[in-house]
Design an enzyme around this catalytic site. Structure first.
Site, short mmCIF file in Angstrom:
data_model
loop_
_atom_site.label_atom_id
_atom_site.label_comp_id
_atom_site.label_asym_id
_atom_site.label_seq_id
_atom_site.Cartn_x
_atom_site.Cartn_y
_atom_site.Cartn_z
NE ARG A 172 -3.60 -2.30 2.59
CZ ARG A 172 -4.43 -2.58 3.59
NH1 ARG A 172 -4.54 -1.73 4.61
NH2 ARG A 172 -5.15 -3.68 3.59
CD GLN B 266 -4.77 -7.08 5.62
OE1 GLN B 266 -4.92 -7.08 4.40
NE2 GLN B 266 -5.20 -6.11 6.39
CG ASP C 261 -6.85 -10.53 4.48
OD1 ASP C 261 -7.22 -9.85 5.44
OD2 ASP C 261 -6.49 -10.05 3.40
#
Length: 638
Positions: free
Chosen positions: A358, A376, A378
């Protein structure tokens, strides 16, 4: 006649329009001196505002939670006034309250912290004068005329809708502001300027770089002193310094905001992920992996291109636009869509430790806490509507089990629909009520965080609390009915018809890099034994005992422990001291007595020493301790 209803239900009549100060004085002079603002029908207002209708009024004193932010907002104005008095050519922009203080962005010559003493002295003069802080309301045209020579304020006013605009004045200083503020500058009693950094106007790198001056303020000196002491403790725990000292990770100019993990850092990383995988396997998850780069069309379909484009890294290959994934979700949708699904399979719990990128502005990068590349944890859970509540409760229990392993408590927040969102009103209402009912059934207190949901759905955020009492938002549970529809995901129900699954996004650690940074500061680098990069260091007391130390190290390594031998020709005391500085949990001294008896002597970081422990028993108890992932090092206490 104006009737004021107080929180205790009593009513006070006034012949004329009373101010909040009048109401306070009608109760007691002491209360009036302690009041900073008032709340009328849920809105915070200045204490000197006239009340022109019957109203329910709550007086805000220095002891109320809202008072500190109001005073800090006024402190930002005091600081801005002091800066203008000392630097007349400076141009003001905005000065909001932030967690633990305030800042003001000012277009001025580069400022160093050496200038703080002069600014603070001028602030003290302004505070001592107890200048009344008065609100003035003008039209938009009048506001533009007043600020005709101030480009930043002019831009801000131009962006406002037509109507009344408020100014606040103290002495010869006037600022554009919504308020409210304390009655006079004397309420800004204990303050300190903290740091200065660069910031672009409106976070746009193409615009002017400003000086962002941070400060903090409290109502009394004791609280300011306690806060500064807390900062000193936090400074000692700074994960960047500890990480460098322990040789865990580094950052390099060739890849700004992207951490490099060293071998010892990978030992911690792998121990953390082994625990994560074990916990998820027990909870019925499967693990998946999706590509790091995907075509633009996929991101358009998911809604990220429209709603998250400014944070995405993009490229072009063979005349086709691609984006490096900032989130794992679209890949998870493609995985689900690869084959038909039956209601008998649901819920499907698919987890992924995905590397995402990001774009973050360079000014906000902060060690492992704010990076541009991170992993991450997830998971995407696909289910039927009647499975929502049970799955969310199971998720909350999983998160609770994981956090407890590190001694981390947490609180819950339910975040609702933001202004920028996708999906229908009906979908949002169903999703929000589903999360709310699950939280109610879970039985723990939670807060409502209005308008802070993800663009595709409401969410439950878990804010963990570390050893210093700081909170960090890590885990999240997001109920999403938009992406399954956008990707036309289905399952075949018991009626043999196709149905749309409900989907939950969720994380436990969130960013694994950030979670590791939190753990470093939480433990001050003194990791639990199972997580420590080096679990034991062996110190032969002379060169003749180096072979014995290496033999012991081999035996321990074969048992699955992470061990080093310090065979340098340094004194034993120096080796012990350096092992303690390296935060090694177990320091083993290898002498002639230990060699003869087949034992070890063990020192732990709390200074406890145990002599003559049989090596076999030491390894058995240590490996059991590691396997159970115990939080506290309670070996050999029997």
């Amino acid at each position: 006649m104006i009737n004021i209803t107080l929180p205790d239900g009593s009513r006070k009549p006034f012949d004329d329009y009373p101010t909040g100060l009048d109401v306070a004085k009608s109760i007691s002079e002491g209360l009036a001196r302690d009041c900073v603002a008032m709340e009328i029908d849920g809105s915070l207002l200045d204490l000197n505002r006239a009340i022109k209708n019957d109203a329910a009024v709550r007086l805000i004193t220095t002891r109320d939670d809202e008072a500190l932010d109001i005073m800090r907002h006024s402190a930002a104005h005091v600081m801005a006034m002091a800066v203008l008095n000392l630097y007349p050519d400076a141009r003001l922009t905005i000065g909001p309250v932030v967690e633990d203080g305030f800042y003001y962005d000012i277009d001025m010559e580069p400022l160093s912290e050496e200038a703080f003493a002069g600014i603070e002295a001028e602030m003290k003069r302004i505070v001592k004068a107890k200048m009344p802080i008065e609100r003035r309301e003008v039209s938009k045209a009048e506001a533009l005329a007043f600020y005709k020579d101030e480009p930043y304020k002019t831009e801000m006013i131009s962006d406002l809708a037509d109507g009344t605009i408020s100014f606040y004045q103290q002495g010869n200083f006037t600022d554009l502001c919504r308020g409210p503020h304390v009655p006079h500058t004397g309420f800004v009693r204990s303050f300190k300027l903290m740091r200065v950094s660069g910031a672009y106007w409106r976070a746009d790198q193409s615009k002017a770089q400003l000086q962002r001056i941070y400060g903090t303020a409290f109502f009394d000196k004791k609280k300011l002193k306690a806060y500064l002491k807390f900062l000193e403790e936090a400074k000692k725990r700074n994960h960047r310094k500890i990480g460098a000292a322990m040789d865990l990770f580094s950052f390099h100019d060739d890849a700004p905001g992207m951490p490099f993990f060293h071998p010892k850092g990978m030992d911690v990383w792998n121990a953390l992920l082994d625990f994560w995988r074990d916990a998820h396997r027990e909870a019925g998850y499967v693990e998946t992996k999706t590509p790091i780069i995907l075509q633009r069309g996929l991101w358009e379909k998911s809604g990220h291109w429209e709603n998250y484009r400014e944070n995405m890294y993009t490229t072009e290959v063979d005349d086709q636009a691609y984006a490096i994934k900032p989130m794992n979700c679209p890949g998870g949708m493609l995985l689900y869509s690869t084959r038909p699904h039956s209601y008998r399979e649901l819920p499907i719990r698919a987890a992924e430790i995905g590397l995402v990128h990001r774009h973050e502005l360079s000014g906000v990068l902060n060690g492992l806490f704010r990076v541009r590349a991170f992993h991450q944890d997830d998971a995407h859970l696909f289910m039927m509507p009647d499975q929502i509540q049970a799955e969310i409760i199971d998720l909350l229990r999983l998160e609770e089990r994981v956090y407890s392993k590190f001694g981390l408590g947490f609180h819950l927040e339910l975040s609702t629909r933001p202004e920028k969102s996708i999906g229908t009103d009906e979908q949002w209402e169903l999703a929000t009520s589903g999360l709310r009912s699950a939280l109610d059934a879970y039985g723990k207190e939670y807060r409502i965080n209005e308008g802070d949901g993800a663009f595709y759905g409401p969410k439950i955020d878990l804010h963990i609390k570390d050893a210093l009492g700081r909170t960090w938002q890590c885990g999240t549970i997001q109920l999403d009915m938009s992406l399954p529809e956008r990707f036309d995901l289905t399952y075949v129900g018991a009626d043999n018809e196709k149905h749309r699954p409900i989907m939950l996004h969720r994380t436990v650690f969130g960013s694994i890099e950030r979670f590791l940074g939190i753990l470093i500061e939480h433990f001050e680098g003194k990791f639990p034994l199972w997580l420590a990069p080096v679990q034991a260091v062996l110190l032969p007391i002379n060169d003749d005992l180096v072979p014995f130390a290496r033999e012991v190290a081999t035996t321990m390594t074969d048992a699955g422990l992470r061990v080093e031998v310090d065979d340098r020709t340094e004194s034993l005391n120096r080796k012990i001291r350096e092992a303690q500085l390296a935060k090694t949990p177990l320091i083993l001294t290898c002498g002639a007595k230990e060699q003869a008896a087949g034992t070890v002597s063990v020192r732990t970081l709390d200074g406890t020493v145990r002599y003559g422990i049989p090596l076999a028993r030491f390894i058995e108890q240590t490996t059991a301790h590691v396997a159970e992932r115990r939080l506290n090092l309670d070996l050999f206490n029997e």
